[in-house]
Design a protein around this motif. Structure first.
Motif, PDB file in Angstrom:
ATOM      1  N   LEU B 187     -43.034 -62.551  -5.582  1.00 23.88           N
ATOM      2  CA  LEU B 187     -44.065 -63.586  -5.539  1.00 23.88           C
ATOM      3  C   LEU B 187     -44.274 -64.213  -6.731  1.00 23.88           C
ATOM      4  O   LEU B 187     -44.663 -65.504  -7.005  1.00 23.88           O
ATOM      5  N   GLN B 191     -44.616 -68.365  -7.021  1.00 31.34           N
ATOM      6  CA  GLN B 191     -45.748 -69.123  -7.786  1.00 31.34           C
ATOM      7  C   GLN B 191     -45.088 -69.961  -8.890  1.00 31.34           C
ATOM      8  O   GLN B 191     -45.734 -70.902  -9.117  1.00 31.34           O
ATOM      9  N   GLU B 192     -43.976 -69.650  -9.363  1.00 24.88           N
ATOM     10  CA  GLU B 192     -43.555 -70.356 -10.519  1.00 24.88           C
ATOM     11  C   GLU B 192     -42.914 -71.785 -10.145  1.00 24.88           C
ATOM     12  O   GLU B 192     -43.183 -72.678 -10.727  1.00 24.88           O
ATOM     13  N   ILE B 211     -51.102 -73.224  -3.818  1.00 26.51           N
ATOM     14  CA  ILE B 211     -51.629 -71.747  -4.431  1.00 26.51           C
ATOM     15  C   ILE B 211     -53.149 -71.951  -5.189  1.00 26.51           C
ATOM     16  O   ILE B 211     -53.799 -70.945  -4.697  1.00 26.51           O
ATOM     17  N   ASP B 212     -53.272 -73.010  -5.952  1.00 20.62           N
ATOM     18  CA  ASP B 212     -54.584 -73.130  -6.453  1.00 20.62           C
ATOM     19  C   ASP B 212     -55.711 -73.179  -5.346  1.00 20.62           C
ATOM     20  O   ASP B 212     -56.831 -72.884  -5.320  1.00 20.62           O
ATOM     21  N   THR B 215     -56.599 -69.882  -3.630  1.00 24.69           N
ATOM     22  CA  THR B 215     -57.281 -69.187  -4.388  1.00 24.69           C
ATOM     23  C   THR B 215     -58.842 -69.527  -4.340  1.00 24.69           C
ATOM     24  O   THR B 215     -59.626 -68.649  -3.819  1.00 24.69           O
ATOM     25  N   ASP B 286     -53.514 -64.427  -9.019  1.00 19.14           N
ATOM     26  CA  ASP B 286     -52.075 -64.918  -8.610  1.00 19.14           C
ATOM     27  C   ASP B 286     -51.629 -64.772  -7.188  1.00 19.14           C
ATOM     28  O   ASP B 286     -52.476 -64.303  -6.237  1.00 19.14           O
ATOM     29  N   LEU B 287     -50.532 -65.199  -7.021  1.00 22.90           N
ATOM     30  CA  LEU B 287     -49.991 -65.082  -5.314  1.00 22.90           C
ATOM     31  C   LEU B 287     -50.130 -63.829  -4.772  1.00 22.90           C
ATOM     32  O   LEU B 287     -50.408 -63.384  -3.956  1.00 22.90           O
ATOM     33  N   GLU B 288     -49.842 -62.593  -5.871  1.00 25.30           N
ATOM     34  CA  GLU B 288     -49.640 -61.535  -5.264  1.00 25.30           C
ATOM     35  C   GLU B 288     -51.075 -60.987  -4.716  1.00 25.30           C
ATOM     36  O   GLU B 288     -51.179 -60.445  -3.708  1.00 25.30           O
TER      37      GLU B 288
END
Lengths: 298, 299
Positions: B187, B191-192, B211-212, B215, B286-288
């Motif tokens: 993950l 994300q990177e 991703i943002d 969240t 984070d993505l996790e």
């Protein structure tokens, strides 16, 4: 086969891809150590058989080409199928197991092209090996026999390549049916056993329980259906092709079967035998194409 | 318009429903991370896109048109279980795949130089390390200059240096206008490098977004770690702040969670108190966390 596949039938690009795949198969198999060992053994055996076959097993009796070919036919009856099976059984299944078939199938290659390319590559290799093995054998023979009739020898080489092609095609079909190499090799060996050994017991039983084996020995021609059934065994077709053109082989077959007169029907002709061998190559390839098209690569 | 659009994709293997009405959309020029637990249906989806297995229902459209056999030449594929022809050399493998796509004869050499394979062109593939084979695999995916790259777990089982190299290469390819769809279990790397992610579980797409934005959508909170004097008294203060959630002491620090937008107000209140704040660590979700939250809900 979908519409786009039909459009591709005569395309130059399609043949380029098939030949590219064939070249890859040829190179890849030729570099396999086990295949090389098999080739060396085959060539050495051909050398030995041609030498001893021609140089006098029972005095003068063996000092002719046809007798040597008779001797070599017995050898090729098993060797050509074994070569076909060795090349064919893993051709699809091992690529499926390793994952390279998945990668290959992601390219713009029709499934029919995969089968055609693999078959052509492997058949070329098989033809080269048989050609080299029997070619060296032929060269030995030509120095030992008084009259070398090359046309007879060429027919024998051609027939053996065709028989190898039939077994290659059959084992490729098996390779598309089974999911593991072990199962594929077992099924291929069973086919060899069926056509080369078991068949003769089956046909003997059929003859004995219907018209009687004895009547055939006495020169009575068996019913047509009996000959037609023989078409279902490519080894018989190959043998008949050779026997029709090599009188000594025919004589030898008759002696072996205890027959005194020839009982081949009219439909047993050189051209018909060649056509049947071509059919024997084509049908398993078509089934392979169907199987690989339906195959989920997971 | 999506570059690659999947709608209502369904696939079963016997009684197992591998994909259930899966929708997905990949935008041109982006790196799209395709995530999901083992057996979620990621590889099945990628294989259907590549035409390796058939779907029972659903549509796949590439650049607005139904995907066809001819599109295979425009998609580069790197399978999870990469298997090249071991007895053939790097050069022979590259040339073989190049010929299948009908590319220029100079293409294998160009790719070999780009992928640091030029010096080993004569080496047999079976003698190469896994990392070098993966470079070769990625190189073969680029044969024919495809618009879309479909990479199934491209960094799986690689050492950190090669993993870094693959990630950098993906970013480089993106900068050259390639669209990349890749699946991964790692993950952190998704994300990177990814612009957007799609999370799949039990054959169903749970969500796909930046991703943002995920969240925010999932109302995931930031985690704040304060190193502060008089930690027990400070904890009482933090507990008195209504929007600071689940405050507690961990390893001598105060840890609490809060919504992104309340973060500054809460910190101002703490700093304005008598307690001296020595350090502040803000741990953004984070993505996790996104992955765990989404997949736990469906498992």
């Amino acid at each position: 086969m979908n519409l786009s596949s039909y459009k591709l039938i005569f395309s130059k690009e399609m043949w380029k891809r098939i030949m590219c795949l064939a070249e890859k198969e040829f190179k890849n198999y030729l570099r396999n150590g086990w295949i090389l060992i098999l080739v060396v053994v085959f060539v050495l055996m051909s050398l030995m058989i041609s030498f001893y076959g021609a140089s006098g097993y029972e005095g003068e009796h063996w000092h002719n080409l046809e007798q040597a070919i008779v001797y070599m036919v017995g050898y090729m009856e098993f060797m050509a199928p074994i070569l076909g099976i060795v090349f064919g059984y893993s051709s699809i299944v091992s690529e499926r197991e390793s994952g390279s078939l998945e990668l290959l199938s992601s390219y713009p290659l029709d499934k029919g092209e995969i089968i055609a390319g693999k078959f052509l590559g492997l058949w070329s290799l098989l033809a080269m090996i048989i050609g080299v093995g029997l070619g060296v054998g032929g060269a030995i023979l030509s120095t030992l026999v008084s009259e070398m009739v090359w046309s007879e020898y060429y027919l024998f080489v051609f027939g053996s390549i065709m028989l190898g092609g039939v077994y290659l095609s059959l084992s490729m079909m098996i390779s598309t049916i089974f999911k593991t190499s072990n199962s594929a090799v077992s099924a291929s060996v069973f086919i060899l056993f069926l056509f080369n050994i078991l068949w003769f017991f089956i046909m003997y039983s059929v003859a004995e329980t219907t018209f009687g084996w004895e009547s055939m020995i006495e020169g009575v021609s068996p019913p047509t259906w009996y000959f037609s059934i023989q078409f279902f065994n490519p080894v018989i077709i190959w043998y008949t092709l050779l026997a029709l053109n090599l009188p000594t082989l025919r004589q030898s077959a008759m002696e072996l079967g205890g027959q005194e007169v020839e009982v081949y029907p009219e439909m047993y002709q050189t051209w018909s035998m060649i056509i049947i061998l071509i059919i024997w190559i084509s049908i398993p390839l078509l089934i392979s194409e169907y199987r690989i098209r339906k195959m989920d690569l997971n | 318009m999506s570059f690659l659009e999947i709608k209502g994709l369904e696939k079963g293997f016997g009684k197992v429903e591998a994909l259930r009405s899966l929708d997905m959309s990949v935008t041109k020029g982006e790196i799209y991370g395709f995530l999901g637990p083992n057996g979620a249906g990621k590889t099945t989806t990628l294989r259907i896109i590549m035409g390796l297995i058939g779907a029972e229902r659903g549509t796949i459209r590439l650049k607005g048109k139904d995907i066809s056999f001819d599109d295979r030449g425009k998609i580069g594929y790197l399978p999870e279980r990469l298997s090249l022809y071991g007895r053939m050399t790097v050069d022979e493998n590259m040339n073989f795949f190049c010929k299948l796509k009908g590319c220029k004869k100079t293409e294998p050499e160009r790719i070999a130089k780009e992928f640091e394979l030029y010096d080993i062109l004569d080496r047999k593939v079976e003698t190469l390390s896994k990392g070098v084979r993966q470079k070769l695999g990625l190189g073969q995916a680029l044969i024919g200059d495809p618009h879309l790259l479909v990479l199934d777990e491209p960094t799986s089982g690689l050492d950190p240096a090669v993993r870094r190299w693959v990630k950098d290469k993906m970013l480089d390819l993106k900068s050259r206008g390639k669209t990349i769809l890749f699946s991964s279990h790692v993950l952190g790397e998704v994300q990177e490098i990814c612009d957007r992610v799609g999370i799949i579980s039990n054959g169903r797409m749970l969500t796909e977004d930046r991703i943002d934005e995920l969240t925010d959508k999932l109302r995931l909170e930031d985690r704040l770690i304060l190193t502060i004097e008089h930690v027990h008294e400070a904890l009482r203060l933090v507990r008195s702040i209504r929007k600071a959630n689940r405050p507690r002491i961990e390893n001598g620090n105060i840890v609490f969670y809060c919504d992104k937008k309340n973060k500054v107000d809460i910190l101002k209140k703490i700093i304005a108190s008598d307690h001296e704040v020595l350090d502040i660590i803000i741990d953004e979700p984070d993505l996790e966390e996104i992955f765990v939250k989404l997949t736990e809900e469906t498992i």
